[in-house]
Design a protein around this motif. Structure first.
Motif, PDB file in Angstrom:
ATOM      1  N   ASN A   1       0.822  -1.216   0.000  1.00  0.00           N
ATOM      2  CA  ASN A   1       0.000   0.000   0.000  1.00  0.00           C
ATOM      3  C   ASN A   1       0.849   1.256   0.000  1.00  0.00           C
ATOM      4  O   ASN A   1       0.398   2.329  -0.396  1.00  0.00           O
ATOM      5  N   GLU A   2       2.086   1.117   0.425  1.00  0.00           N
ATOM      6  CA  GLU A   2       2.955   2.281   0.558  1.00  0.00           C
ATOM      7  C   GLU A   2       3.768   2.525  -0.716  1.00  0.00           C
ATOM      8  O   GLU A   2       4.539   3.488  -0.772  1.00  0.00           O
ATOM      9  N   LYS A   3       3.623   1.666  -1.722  1.00  0.00           N
ATOM     10  CA  LYS A   3       4.498   1.755  -2.893  1.00  0.00           C
ATOM     11  C   LYS A   3       3.709   2.080  -4.159  1.00  0.00           C
ATOM     12  O   LYS A   3       2.617   1.577  -4.378  1.00  0.00           O
ATOM     13  N   THR A   4       4.310   2.930  -4.976  1.00  0.00           N
ATOM     14  CA  THR A   4       3.780   3.211  -6.304  1.00  0.00           C
ATOM     15  C   THR A   4       4.658   2.449  -7.293  1.00  0.00           C
ATOM     16  O   THR A   4       5.875   2.651  -7.343  1.00  0.00           O
ATOM     17  N   LEU A   5       4.027   1.565  -8.057  1.00  0.00           N
ATOM     18  CA  LEU A   5       4.774   0.687  -8.951  1.00  0.00           C
ATOM     19  C   LEU A   5       4.696   1.165 -10.396  1.00  0.00           C
ATOM     20  O   LEU A   5       3.839   1.984 -10.755  1.00  0.00           O
ATOM     21  N   ILE A   6       5.594   0.647 -11.214  1.00  0.00           N
ATOM     22  CA  ILE A   6       5.600   0.951 -12.648  1.00  0.00           C
ATOM     23  C   ILE A   6       5.352  -0.350 -13.408  1.00  0.00           C
ATOM     24  O   ILE A   6       6.049  -1.350 -13.209  1.00  0.00           O
ATOM     25  N   GLY A   7       4.343  -0.335 -14.250  1.00  0.00           N
ATOM     26  CA  GLY A   7       4.002  -1.537 -15.010  1.00  0.00           C
ATOM     27  C   GLY A   7       2.766  -1.302 -15.841  1.00  0.00           C
ATOM     28  O   GLY A   7       2.435  -0.155 -16.184  1.00  0.00           O
ATOM     29  N   ASP A   8       2.072  -2.369 -16.165  1.00  0.00           N
ATOM     30  CA  ASP A   8       0.858  -2.288 -16.985  1.00  0.00           C
ATOM     31  C   ASP A   8      -0.328  -2.726 -16.131  1.00  0.00           C
ATOM     32  O   ASP A   8      -0.653  -3.921 -16.061  1.00  0.00           O
ATOM     33  N   PRO A   9      -0.989  -1.776 -15.470  1.00  0.00           N
ATOM     34  CA  PRO A   9      -2.106  -2.145 -14.593  1.00  0.00           C
ATOM     35  C   PRO A   9      -3.275  -2.767 -15.345  1.00  0.00           C
ATOM     36  O   PRO A   9      -4.011  -3.597 -14.801  1.00  0.00           O
ATOM     37  N   THR A  10      -3.438  -2.374 -16.623  1.00  0.00           N
ATOM     38  CA  THR A  10      -4.546  -2.923 -17.411  1.00  0.00           C
ATOM     39  C   THR A  10      -4.365  -4.419 -17.634  1.00  0.00           C
ATOM     40  O   THR A  10      -5.293  -5.212 -17.431  1.00  0.00           O
ATOM     41  N   ARG A  11      -3.160  -4.824 -18.065  1.00  0.00           N
ATOM     42  CA  ARG A  11      -2.902  -6.248 -18.310  1.00  0.00           C
ATOM     43  C   ARG A  11      -2.903  -7.036 -17.004  1.00  0.00           C
ATOM     44  O   ARG A  11      -3.389  -8.174 -16.955  1.00  0.00           O
ATOM     45  N   LEU A  12      -2.339  -6.456 -15.938  1.00  0.00           N
ATOM     46  CA  LEU A  12      -2.370  -7.133 -14.645  1.00  0.00           C
ATOM     47  C   LEU A  12      -3.813  -7.325 -14.191  1.00  0.00           C
ATOM     48  O   LEU A  12      -4.200  -8.400 -13.720  1.00  0.00           O
ATOM     49  N   GLY A  13      -4.621  -6.283 -14.351  1.00  0.00           N
ATOM     50  CA  GLY A  13      -6.030  -6.380 -13.998  1.00  0.00           C
ATOM     51  C   GLY A  13      -6.757  -7.426 -14.822  1.00  0.00           C
ATOM     52  O   GLY A  13      -7.614  -8.163 -14.308  1.00  0.00           O
ATOM     53  N   GLN A  14      -6.381  -7.527 -16.092  1.00  0.00           N
ATOM     54  CA  GLN A  14      -7.002  -8.521 -16.967  1.00  0.00           C
ATOM     55  C   GLN A  14      -6.668  -9.943 -16.508  1.00  0.00           C
ATOM     56  O   GLN A  14      -7.536 -10.824 -16.496  1.00  0.00           O
ATOM     57  N   ILE A  15      -5.422 -10.148 -16.110  1.00  0.00           N
ATOM     58  CA  ILE A  15      -5.008 -11.462 -15.608  1.00  0.00           C
ATOM     59  C   ILE A  15      -5.778 -11.815 -14.342  1.00  0.00           C
ATOM     60  O   ILE A  15      -6.349 -12.905 -14.223  1.00  0.00           O
ATOM     61  N   LEU A  16      -5.795 -10.889 -13.394  1.00  0.00           N
ATOM     62  CA  LEU A  16      -6.481 -11.155 -12.125  1.00  0.00           C
ATOM     63  C   LEU A  16      -7.979 -11.321 -12.327  1.00  0.00           C
ATOM     64  O   LEU A  16      -8.609 -12.184 -11.710  1.00  0.00           O
ATOM     65  N   PHE A  17      -8.560 -10.487 -13.191  1.00  0.00           N
ATOM     66  CA  PHE A  17      -9.997 -10.572 -13.449  1.00  0.00           C
ATOM     67  C   PHE A  17     -10.375 -11.952 -13.979  1.00  0.00           C
ATOM     68  O   PHE A  17     -11.355 -12.571 -13.525  1.00  0.00           O
TER      69      PHE A  17
END
Length: 599
Positions: free
Chosen positions: A331-347
């Motif tokens: 919760n304390e970290k801001t990450l760099i990546g592709d939130p859309t693709r990560l969200g698609q995987i988790l979804f």
């Protein structure tokens, strides 16, 4: 050979095989029939010298006859033509030199014929290198004998034997027959080989033509598929854009609590339909290897909670206990990546877990695994108490359009693409999905992903800045190119929340005319319009003589979501694009960035 032959085999057909080349088959035939010709000739010589009481020649002919019988038997049993050819040449060389130096002690026409036979046979049967070896092995000693005899210095203890004219005639005749037979046989073999090469060449040309035609058909099929997907994408996403967009507009209008619930259901259902459409399009992108992973700042906890928040409703409707555990350190970290693709995987993983679980629990876990420098590794786990998967089907469930069984598909529904997309997205990032499952007990899917950690920025300040900028949009001069009346109504309602009063053009030609007449701060361009499409309109605007008008920022608004749409948009001179249905905050941010860059 076609099959294992008996030791007592004497048939030529049993030792020939389709696996052998035409030339090898010709060599075996030459040996087979050649043994018969030589055997008959040697038998005749044996009888002739025997009755002439020529002991040495009789022994030589007898040994030669026995050798021929042994080699013939070996040929019809094993058909090792190379070994047999060497044996024949060695025997011929020994007999030839024996006749010259011991038995006959002279060089006559028979000797010359034997040397010619050795030269022909060795070159045709076992190639240039061995042909040269056996030719010299026979020729050099004979030449040495001639030189010695010429000076009259050759003399041995044995008296040379002589044969009558009939024996000489038999030998000369047999040798000529063999010379003619070898030439004739290999000439025919070479012609057949050339004919076969020609036929193979013609077949290869035909195959190449068929291959080119097949490639052309495949390319055409791929092009048709892409065009079909583009059309279907546009036709499906356009009404979905209106549904989701109007839901967003109504939710922004501070509706009553009961209306909020209805709007949430409407938006949730539309998003589910959009997810199916996106699955089809994304799988097309993945198969084409054209997926580009973004590198944007995001909060991992927000992504996980957003996915789980929408799915929790479905779980609760089925009476499932839905548990989410996120490592507090994330919760304390801001990450760099592709939130859309990560969200698609988790979804897809969470949606599958809920779909195949009738009772029990769903667990989603995101844990801080390890840290290396400025990178962290996060371990994701999605676990359920569902129907489970048979160990034999663990691989097949990741194949596209595939579920564990037809019964599963009928009972639970779905396209069967979710896990295929998940696996492909992970593989494209060099990651692996791990699965453990027991039938009737549930399944667990897990994977680990590395993320760079971004420098800390106050997200609240970012949102406030964006909001403040939105409030100052009332003076923004915006031109919208859109031919769909529903989308026009949606855009007007949405932009009114930001105090923007856009000018509307219903086709590409109209856009160009309005761009020439007035100055605009930004243009939102639909791509598929009558009269002139958005691509051509953008290129025409970039060619305007007035630099200010020609450099007006253009954002493409498109319901098409093919993998090369970004490249097409940028090639046409547009600055960016937003896919329909779009998130209002995404559009707002892109407008802000482009307008700020110009001013």
């Amino acid at each position: 050979m076609n099959r294992k032959v008996s030791f007592f085999n004497f048939s030529l057909n049993n030792i020939l095989s389709k696996d052998q080349s035409l030339l090898d088959q010709a060599r075996i035939r030459l040996l087979y029939y050649g043994f018969w010709i030589v055997g008959v000739a040697v038998f005749g010589l044996f009888i002739s010298v025997y009755f002439q009481r020529q002991a040495l020649l009789t022994i030589t002919a007898g040994i030669l006859l026995v050798s021929l019988l042994v080699l013939f038997k070996y040929l019809t049993y094993r058909a090792n033509w190379k070994q047999i050819s060497h044996a024949v040449l060695i025997i011929a060389t020994i007999i030839n030199l024996n006749n010259v130096f011991i038995a006959m002690q002279k060089v006559d026409i028979i000797t010359v014929q034997v040397i010619l036979l050795v030269i022909l046979f060795s070159y045709y049967m076992i190639g240039q290198r061995w042909g040269l070896f056996y030719s010299l092995l026979n020729l050099v000693p004979v030449m040495v004998f001639l030189l010695i005899s010429y000076k009259g210095n050759y003399s041995i203890a044995l008296r040379p034997e002589s044969v009558d004219q009939s024996t000489i005639i038999i030998s000369i005749f047999a040798n000529f027959i063999l010379i003619i037979y070898i030439h004739s046989h290999f000439y025919g073999a070479f012609l057949n080989n050339i004919r076969e090469l020609k036929e193979n060449g013609e077949k290869q040309v035909e195959l190449n033509a068929e291959l080119e035609l097949a490639i052309e058909k495949a390319e055409k099929s791929s092009r048709i598929k892409s065009e079909f997907l583009a059309t279907m994408s546009h036709e499906i996403r356009t009404p979905l854009n209106a549904i989701i967009g109007m839901s967003n507009v109504m939710l922004m209008a501070k509706p009553r609590p009961d209306q909020v619930e209805n709007l949430d259901v409407l938006k949730f259902s539309a998003n589910n339909l959009m997810a199916i459409v996106n699955d089809v399009l994304d799988f097309n992108k993945i198969e084409a290897g054209k997926v580009i992973f973004e590198k944007t700042r995001f909060n991992l906890v927000e992504v996980v909670e957003n996915i789980c928040g929408s799915e929790k409703i479905k779980a609760e409707q089925k009476g499932l206990e839905f548990m989410v555990k996120i490592d507090p350190l994330l919760n304390e970290k801001t990450l760099i990546g592709d939130p859309t693709r990560l969200g698609q995987i988790l979804f897809n993983l969470v949606s599958n877990a809920i779909k195949f679980t009738q009772a029990g629990n769903i667990w989603i876990k995101a844990s801080f695994h390890e840290s290396q420098g400025n990178n962290i590794t996060v371990n994701f786990v999605v676990k359920d108490t569902g129907i489970g998967i048979d160990q034999r089907n663990l691989e097949s469930i990741f194949e596209p359009f595939t579920q564990e069984s037809i019964t599963t598909t009928r009972q639970y529904g779905g396209t069967g693409m979710g896990l295929a997309i998940v696996k492909r997205l992970l593989e494209l990032q060099g990651l692996q999905m791990y699965v453990t499952s027991k039938v009737g007990r549930g399944s667990e899917f897990s994977f680990s992903m590395d993320f760079p950690v971004a420098a800390a920025i106050d997200d609240a300040d970012d949102k406030n800045t964006l909001l403040n900028y939105a409030e100052s949009f009332e003076n923004l001069r915006m031109l919208i190119a859109e031919d769909n009346p529903v989308n026009v109504l949606l855009m007007k309602k949405l932009l009114s929340k930001w105090r923007i009063k856009p000018v509307i053009a219903n086709n590409g030609q109209h856009v160009i005319e309005l761009a020439k007449e007035s100055d605009f701060d930004i243009i939102l361009m639909d791509l598929q319009m009558p009269v002139m499409n958005g691509f051509d309109a953008a290129m025409e605007i970039r060619r305007l003589q007035d630099p200010r008008k020609a450099l007006t920022p253009i954002i493409a608004l498109t319901a098409a979501a093919l993998y090369d749409i970004r490249a097409q948009v940028l090639k046409a001179g547009m600055n960016d694009y937003v896919s329909k249905p779009f998130k209002p905050e995404e559009l707002l941010e892109k407008i802000q960035n482009l307008v700020a860059a110009v001013h």
